[in-house]
Write a protein that holds these residues in place. Structure first.
Motif, PDB file in Angstrom:
ATOM      1  N   ASP A 172     -19.983   5.101   2.200  1.00 32.88           N
ATOM      2  CA  ASP A 172     -18.817   4.977   1.336  1.00 32.88           C
ATOM      3  C   ASP A 172     -18.431   3.504   1.170  1.00 32.88           C
ATOM      4  O   ASP A 172     -18.148   3.034   0.062  1.00 32.88           O
ATOM      5  CB  ASP A 172     -17.656   5.781   1.928  1.00 32.88           C
ATOM      6  CG  ASP A 172     -16.424   5.809   1.040  1.00 32.88           C
ATOM      7  OD1 ASP A 172     -16.312   6.743   0.223  1.00 32.88           O
ATOM      8  OD2 ASP A 172     -15.578   4.898   1.166  1.00 32.88           O
ATOM      9  N   SER A 192     -19.015  12.016  -4.793  1.00 28.15           N
ATOM     10  CA  SER A 192     -17.724  11.453  -4.371  1.00 28.15           C
ATOM     11  C   SER A 192     -16.626  11.648  -5.394  1.00 28.15           C
ATOM     12  O   SER A 192     -15.466  11.886  -5.044  1.00 28.15           O
ATOM     13  CB  SER A 192     -17.882   9.962  -4.043  1.00 28.15           C
ATOM     14  OG  SER A 192     -18.663   9.786  -2.881  1.00 28.15           O
ATOM     15  N   ARG A 193     -16.952  11.531  -6.686  1.00 29.41           N
ATOM     16  CA  ARG A 193     -15.919  11.702  -7.705  1.00 29.41           C
ATOM     17  C   ARG A 193     -15.311  13.109  -7.649  1.00 29.41           C
ATOM     18  O   ARG A 193     -14.106  13.287  -7.878  1.00 29.41           O
ATOM     19  CB  ARG A 193     -16.486  11.428  -9.095  1.00 29.41           C
ATOM     20  CG  ARG A 193     -16.772   9.948  -9.374  1.00 29.41           C
ATOM     21  CD  ARG A 193     -17.096   9.718 -10.832  1.00 29.41           C
ATOM     22  NE  ARG A 193     -17.269   8.298 -11.117  1.00 29.41           N
ATOM     23  CZ  ARG A 193     -18.440   7.669 -11.135  1.00 29.41           C
ATOM     24  NH1 ARG A 193     -19.548   8.359 -10.879  1.00 29.41           N
ATOM     25  NH2 ARG A 193     -18.515   6.379 -11.394  1.00 29.41           N
ATOM     26  N   PHE A 248     -21.257   1.566  -0.932  1.00 27.12           N
ATOM     27  CA  PHE A 248     -21.147   1.920  -2.345  1.00 27.12           C
ATOM     28  C   PHE A 248     -19.974   1.185  -2.986  1.00 27.12           C
ATOM     29  O   PHE A 248     -20.060   0.671  -4.102  1.00 27.12           O
ATOM     30  CB  PHE A 248     -20.955   3.426  -2.517  1.00 27.12           C
ATOM     31  CG  PHE A 248     -22.215   4.191  -2.786  1.00 27.12           C
ATOM     32  CD1 PHE A 248     -23.127   3.774  -3.743  1.00 27.12           C
ATOM     33  CD2 PHE A 248     -22.488   5.375  -2.099  1.00 27.12           C
ATOM     34  CE1 PHE A 248     -24.281   4.486  -4.014  1.00 27.12           C
ATOM     35  CE2 PHE A 248     -23.641   6.101  -2.364  1.00 27.12           C
ATOM     36  CZ  PHE A 248     -24.541   5.658  -3.321  1.00 27.12           C
ATOM     37  N   CYS A 258     -26.852   7.447  -9.018  1.00 28.81           N
ATOM     38  CA  CYS A 258     -26.867   8.761  -8.364  1.00 28.81           C
ATOM     39  C   CYS A 258     -25.516   9.461  -8.436  1.00 28.81           C
ATOM     40  O   CYS A 258     -25.411  10.650  -8.129  1.00 28.81           O
ATOM     41  CB  CYS A 258     -27.294   8.623  -6.900  1.00 28.81           C
ATOM     42  SG  CYS A 258     -25.995   8.037  -5.776  1.00 28.81           S
ATOM     43  N   MET A 259     -24.475   8.735  -8.855  1.00 29.46           N
ATOM     44  CA  MET A 259     -23.126   9.294  -8.859  1.00 29.46           C
ATOM     45  C   MET A 259     -22.902  10.232 -10.042  1.00 29.46           C
ATOM     46  O   MET A 259     -23.039   9.839 -11.201  1.00 29.46           O
ATOM     47  CB  MET A 259     -22.083   8.173  -8.890  1.00 29.46           C
ATOM     48  CG  MET A 259     -21.950   7.423  -7.582  1.00 29.46           C
ATOM     49  SD  MET A 259     -21.179   8.465  -6.320  1.00 29.46           S
ATOM     50  CE  MET A 259     -21.376   7.402  -4.872  1.00 29.46           C
ATOM     51  N   ILE A 284     -14.890   4.903  -6.496  1.00 28.71           N
ATOM     52  CA  ILE A 284     -15.717   6.004  -5.994  1.00 28.71           C
ATOM     53  C   ILE A 284     -15.631   6.131  -4.475  1.00 28.71           C
ATOM     54  O   ILE A 284     -16.415   6.864  -3.866  1.00 28.71           O
ATOM     55  CB  ILE A 284     -17.191   5.857  -6.417  1.00 28.71           C
ATOM     56  CG1 ILE A 284     -17.776   4.526  -5.919  1.00 28.71           C
ATOM     57  CG2 ILE A 284     -17.333   5.994  -7.929  1.00 28.71           C
ATOM     58  CD1 ILE A 284     -19.269   4.417  -6.102  1.00 28.71           C
ATOM     59  N   LEU A 299     -25.546   3.263  -8.104  1.00 30.22           N
ATOM     60  CA  LEU A 299     -24.527   4.045  -8.795  1.00 30.22           C
ATOM     61  C   LEU A 299     -25.094   5.096  -9.744  1.00 30.22           C
ATOM     62  O   LEU A 299     -24.378   6.008 -10.165  1.00 30.22           O
ATOM     63  CB  LEU A 299     -23.590   3.113  -9.574  1.00 30.22           C
ATOM     64  CG  LEU A 299     -22.731   2.178  -8.718  1.00 30.22           C
ATOM     65  CD1 LEU A 299     -21.895   1.274  -9.613  1.00 30.22           C
ATOM     66  CD2 LEU A 299     -21.839   2.959  -7.776  1.00 30.22           C
ATOM     67  N   GLY A 346     -24.016  11.724  -4.150  1.00 24.61           N
ATOM     68  CA  GLY A 346     -23.406  11.352  -5.422  1.00 24.61           C
ATOM     69  C   GLY A 346     -22.259  12.225  -5.885  1.00 24.61           C
ATOM     70  O   GLY A 346     -21.946  12.249  -7.084  1.00 24.61           O
ATOM     71  N   ARG A 375     -25.785  17.978  -3.548  1.00 21.93           N
ATOM     72  CA  ARG A 375     -25.516  17.518  -4.914  1.00 21.93           C
ATOM     73  C   ARG A 375     -25.216  18.705  -5.834  1.00 21.93           C
ATOM     74  O   ARG A 375     -24.346  18.623  -6.714  1.00 21.93           O
ATOM     75  CB  ARG A 375     -26.711  16.730  -5.430  1.00 21.93           C
ATOM     76  CG  ARG A 375     -26.520  16.078  -6.795  1.00 21.93           C
ATOM     77  CD  ARG A 375     -27.741  15.221  -7.143  1.00 21.93           C
ATOM     78  NE  ARG A 375     -27.624  14.589  -8.444  1.00 21.93           N
ATOM     79  CZ  ARG A 375     -27.001  13.459  -8.694  1.00 21.93           C
ATOM     80  NH1 ARG A 375     -26.393  12.827  -7.697  1.00 21.93           N
ATOM     81  NH2 ARG A 375     -26.949  12.942  -9.905  1.00 21.93           N
TER      82      ARG A 375
END
Length: 327
Positions: free
Chosen positions: A99, A74-75, A102, A27-28, A162, A25, A72, A307
């Motif tokens: 997905d 996704s949000r 995670f 990396c998010m 996420i 996480l 990272g 990213r």
């Protein structure tokens, strides 16, 4: 003659708790946090095109390779979905797997080099639940993406916040999953049903094709999908144009873009490369940037790490959508 088949009952699956993960996480990216620096003039062009497409009710479709989920962002993708700025997301099979993992354990990605030596690559018990989602999709007559999203949303997945697939199920925005048999680790598993996987993913293809019917005046962007993205898009566009022509409509005036790592920007990427150029076989170039927009569309290529490129596109899009300013 009847050929011998591999006996999957002999396989030994291990729990994900025994796997070493390359990503977690950390990396998010956070919506209100710092994002990588990136600047490109065509980002602003695409922001305006997306907002205009939204205002006219046209499709805005993001087709994505698996590395997008791993990057990272996704949000940011979920926020674009929440604000109604993207009408359809499409993933390959590996994207759905990242997905899912995670969402379940807060980590994903294994060392191929290590685990292929042990004959353990891909053989992780919990990830095989995706095969059960495919069977559920057949029973409920829904697409594979919706079924996986439903499994994550209603199940015990600690990090479902996420999950792009869960968000799609929750907000009723299509997130389709386009698989090729034998390409994904879950196809190794004893519980994989090829017929169910095929039916569920084919339904997603038809859902995707229906979204393409609304592409006139819209936007299609391919993020890092060099084969699945261009090929699925090409066939769906042909189907949509076939029906539109019979109805006296056209699907020609729309914007496409490719976000990838290949250095194309020093060339005229709006012209198809010759067959003597190895890049001719880079499908996003000839399919997305040239052939499918030759009758009135426009195309753009943006080189960079997902990213950085996606987070910057999303931030500019969210800010401009909030301000209500469209050029």
């Amino acid at each position: 003659m009847p050929y011998k088949e591999f006996d999957r009952s002999k396989l030994r699956l291990k729990p994900l708790s025994e796997r070493e993960h390359d990503l977690d996480l950390n990396c998010m990216l956070q919506l209100d946090g710092e994002i990588p620096a990136f600047n490109h003039p065509h980002i602003d062009v695409l922001v305006d095109r997306i907002l205009k497409a939204r205002d006219r009710g046209s499709a805005v479709i993001f087709m994505m390779g698996a590395h997008v989920i791993r990057s990272g962002v996704s949000r940011f993708l979920i926020e674009l979905m929440k604000k109604g700025l993207v009408t359809h997301f499409a993933l390959n099979g590996a994207g759905a797997i990242h997905d899912f993992e995670f969402s379940l354990i807060g980590a994903t990605t294994e060392s191929v080099a290590r685990y292929i030596r042990e004959g353990q690559f891909g053989l992780w018990k919990e990830t095989g639940q995706i095969n059960e989602a495919a069977k559920m999709a057949v029973r409920e007559k829904i697409g594979l993406g919706e079924a996986i999203g439903k499994m994550i949303e209603i199940g015990n997945f600690p990090y479902k916040d996420i999950s792009l697939l869960a968000a799609g199920y929750r907000m009723q925005v299509p997130v389709t999953v386009h698989v090729g048999i034998g390409l994904d680790i879950i196809h190794e598993h004893p519980n994989c049903d090829g017929a169910a996987l095929g039916e569920a993913s084919y339904r997603d293809f038809l859902i995707f094709a229906q979204s393409i019917t609304n592409l006139e005046g819209g936007v299609f962007i391919d993020f890092g999908s060099a084969v699945t993205g261009p090929e699925v898009y090409l066939k769906a566009l042909s189907m949509a144009r076939n029906v539109a022509l019979q109805e006296g409509r056209t699907i020609a005036h729309f914007t496409t873009a490719v976000f990838d790592l290949l250095p194309l920007e020093q060339t005229n990427y709006r012209e198809q490369p010759p067959k003597s150029d190895p890049r001719y076989y880079f499908r996003p170039w000839k399919t997305i940037l040239v052939r499918t927009v030759s009758d009135g569309g426009e195309s753009y290529y943006i080189q960079g790490d997902h990213r950085a490129t996606i987070s910057n596109l999303a931030c500019k899009l969210l800010v401009k959508a909030e301000s209500g300013e469209v050029n």
